[in-house]
Write an enzyme that holds these catalytic residues in place. Sequence first.
Site, short mmCIF file in Angstrom:
data_model
loop_
_atom_site.label_atom_id
_atom_site.label_comp_id
_atom_site.label_asym_id
_atom_site.label_seq_id
_atom_site.Cartn_x
_atom_site.Cartn_y
_atom_site.Cartn_z
N ARG A 88 1.02 -1.17 -0.07
CA ARG A 88 -0.08 -0.01 0.07
C ARG A 88 0.95 1.28 0.05
NH1 ARG A 88 -2.23 -3.57 3.54
NH2 ARG A 88 -4.41 -4.24 3.52
N ASP A 148 -10.00 -4.46 8.77
CA ASP A 148 -9.21 -5.29 9.24
C ASP A 148 -9.59 -6.38 10.28
OD1 ASP A 148 -7.39 -4.26 7.60
OD2 ASP A 148 -6.40 -2.82 9.19
N ARG A 151 -11.89 -9.05 8.78
CA ARG A 151 -11.34 -10.04 8.17
C ARG A 151 -10.87 -10.64 9.36
NH1 ARG A 151 -8.27 -6.07 4.02
NH2 ARG A 151 -9.63 -6.45 2.24
N HIS A 175 -2.14 0.36 9.16
CA HIS A 175 -3.33 -0.50 8.09
C HIS A 175 -2.16 -0.87 7.07
CE1 HIS A 175 -6.49 -2.01 5.59
NE2 HIS A 175 -5.98 -0.92 4.67
N1 LIG Z 1 -8.58 1.79 3.62
C1 LIG Z 1 -8.95 0.68 3.29
O1 LIG Z 1 -9.26 -0.18 4.19
C2 LIG Z 1 -9.01 0.53 1.77
C3 LIG Z 1 -8.32 1.46 0.88
N2 LIG Z 1 -8.52 1.20 -0.34
C4 LIG Z 1 -7.78 2.04 -1.11
O2 LIG Z 1 -8.92 2.97 -1.62
C5 LIG Z 1 -8.41 3.59 -3.06
C6 LIG Z 1 -9.60 3.26 -4.22
O3 LIG Z 1 -9.57 1.80 -4.38
P1 LIG Z 1 -10.65 1.28 -5.61
O4 LIG Z 1 -12.07 1.93 -5.38
O5 LIG Z 1 -10.43 -0.09 -5.68
O6 LIG Z 1 -9.74 1.90 -6.91
P2 LIG Z 1 -10.51 2.35 -8.34
O7 LIG Z 1 -9.38 2.56 -9.25
O8 LIG Z 1 -11.65 1.14 -8.58
O9 LIG Z 1 -11.32 3.71 -8.05
C7 LIG Z 1 -10.70 4.93 -7.99
C8 LIG Z 1 -11.43 6.08 -8.44
O10 LIG Z 1 -10.83 7.23 -8.08
C9 LIG Z 1 -11.17 8.13 -9.33
N3 LIG Z 1 -10.30 9.26 -8.99
C10 LIG Z 1 -8.75 9.43 -9.29
N4 LIG Z 1 -8.40 10.77 -8.92
C11 LIG Z 1 -9.41 11.22 -8.96
C12 LIG Z 1 -9.64 12.77 -8.42
N5 LIG Z 1 -8.61 13.47 -8.33
N6 LIG Z 1 -10.92 13.37 -8.21
C13 LIG Z 1 -11.96 12.30 -8.03
N7 LIG Z 1 -11.75 11.08 -8.33
C14 LIG Z 1 -10.76 10.38 -8.53
C15 LIG Z 1 -10.96 7.11 -10.47
O11 LIG Z 1 -11.13 7.80 -11.64
C16 LIG Z 1 -11.26 5.94 -9.97
O12 LIG Z 1 -12.85 5.76 -10.33
C17 LIG Z 1 -6.94 2.80 -3.36
O13 LIG Z 1 -6.21 3.96 -2.83
C18 LIG Z 1 -7.13 1.76 -2.52
O14 LIG Z 1 -5.67 1.27 -2.09
C19 LIG Z 1 -9.11 -0.10 -0.99
C20 LIG Z 1 -9.69 -0.85 0.13
C21 LIG Z 1 -9.48 -0.78 1.58
O1 LIG Z 2 -5.03 -4.15 0.23
C1 LIG Z 2 -5.17 -3.08 -0.27
O2 LIG Z 2 -4.34 -2.52 -1.08
C2 LIG Z 2 -6.48 -2.27 -0.29
C3 LIG Z 2 -6.86 -2.33 1.25
O3 LIG Z 2 -6.27 -1.66 1.81
C4 LIG Z 2 -7.49 -3.62 2.00
O4 LIG Z 2 -8.02 -4.27 1.31
O5 LIG Z 2 -6.94 -3.84 3.01
#
Ligand SMILES: NC(=O)C1=CN([C@@H]2O[C@H](COP(=O)(O)OP(=O)(O)OC[C@H]3O[C@@H](n4cnc5c(N)ncnc54)[C@H](O)[C@@H]3O)[C@@H](O)[C@H]2O)C=CC1
Ligand SMILES: O=C([O-])CC(=O)C(=O)O
Length: 311
Positions: A88, A148, A151, A175
Amino acid sequence: MKVTIVGAGNVGATCADAIAYRRIASEIVLLDIREGFAEGKALDIMQTQTTLGFNTKVSGSTNDYSKTAGSDVVVITSGIPRKPGMTREELIGINAGIVKSVAESLLQHSPNAIVVVVSNPMDTMTYLTLKATGLPKNRIIGMGGALDSSRFKTYLSQALDKPANDIHGMVIGGHGDTTMIPLTRLAAYNGVPVSEFLSTERLEKVAADTMVGGATLTALLGTSAWYAPGASVAYLVDSILNDQKKMIPCSVLLEGEYGQSDICIGVPCIIGKNGIEKIVAIDLNDEEKAKFAKSADAVRAMNADLKSVLA
Ligand SMILES: NC(=O)C1=CN([C@@H]2O[C@H](COP(=O)(O)OP(=O)(O)OC[C@H]3O[C@@H](n4cnc5c(N)ncnc54)[C@H](O)[C@@H]3O)[C@@H](O)[C@H]2O)C=CC1
Ligand SMILES: O=C([O-])CC(=O)C(=O)O
């Protein structure tokens, strides 16, 4: 109550879907930079209203923040996800700039909103949002611990062969694949410590699987997960909007708690209408304290990389 979700990708759209379906908010705005994408996701979700039985208004916007005005909660999921083999932390270069500009735009239109940060590396992005906006710490919540912990409970339920909803457990710390701390000592099956049923080796395996939970899914899917992340955001938003005062591990600014300062990292928090209403101090043993200090060192080291973005 109005919720804006920035990033209508896998996590953002799933989160909107869960919030709508569970009737957590009356209005949801999805915003993305990709032309028409958020509008399309919103329309698709709206077309589940009659079959799923909810009346939440869901709309999309291509980068027009005026449509997000007056939101009670804003969720930042914009940015890139990791690919198999990545950590990450490797996402910081691209995501820091996106998260900072998105947070600033959101607050121009919703100055009183509570901000939920999801984009990775999440603890670092939470710290960045706090520093860039200057908002009080109760209004900036990093979402990672809820996921987390879900999970952790899933892996425990599989090891115990018992229903997941009979199991309690928390993951604190960063995380990250190596910074998470599943609190196996405190996990319980209907109040009985899980160590009564599982060997030390089995519990260590559950903890190890939990820590790499996101990486495992990324390897299977080719991109990171979205159902459990989206549901975890909805769970957190529900506790805020409905003032549920749930105890959820969240990334929050520490000011002496757990022996740490000037860092955002996961600790148990009471989540209600004011966002982070209390940081709960749990009595860690020496081994857990040492793990927390090590996790904090790693998270703090990442914050140093924000210097150029915050300058
Ligand atoms: N904190 C957590 O537990 C988790 C965090 N994540 C994180 O969440 C983020 C998103 O993941 P996904 O939805 O799978 O990615 P994704 O690629 O499916 O969606 C991200 C979206 O953000 C948009 N985007 C990019 N720049 C932008 C901006 N300046 N303004 C508005 N929209 C913008 C893109 O066009 C895209 O549609 C990633 O950084 C991922 O690592 C994912 C899962 C869990
Ligand atoms: O694994 C990743 O990169 C996205 C995330 O944070 C999660 O699913 O826990």
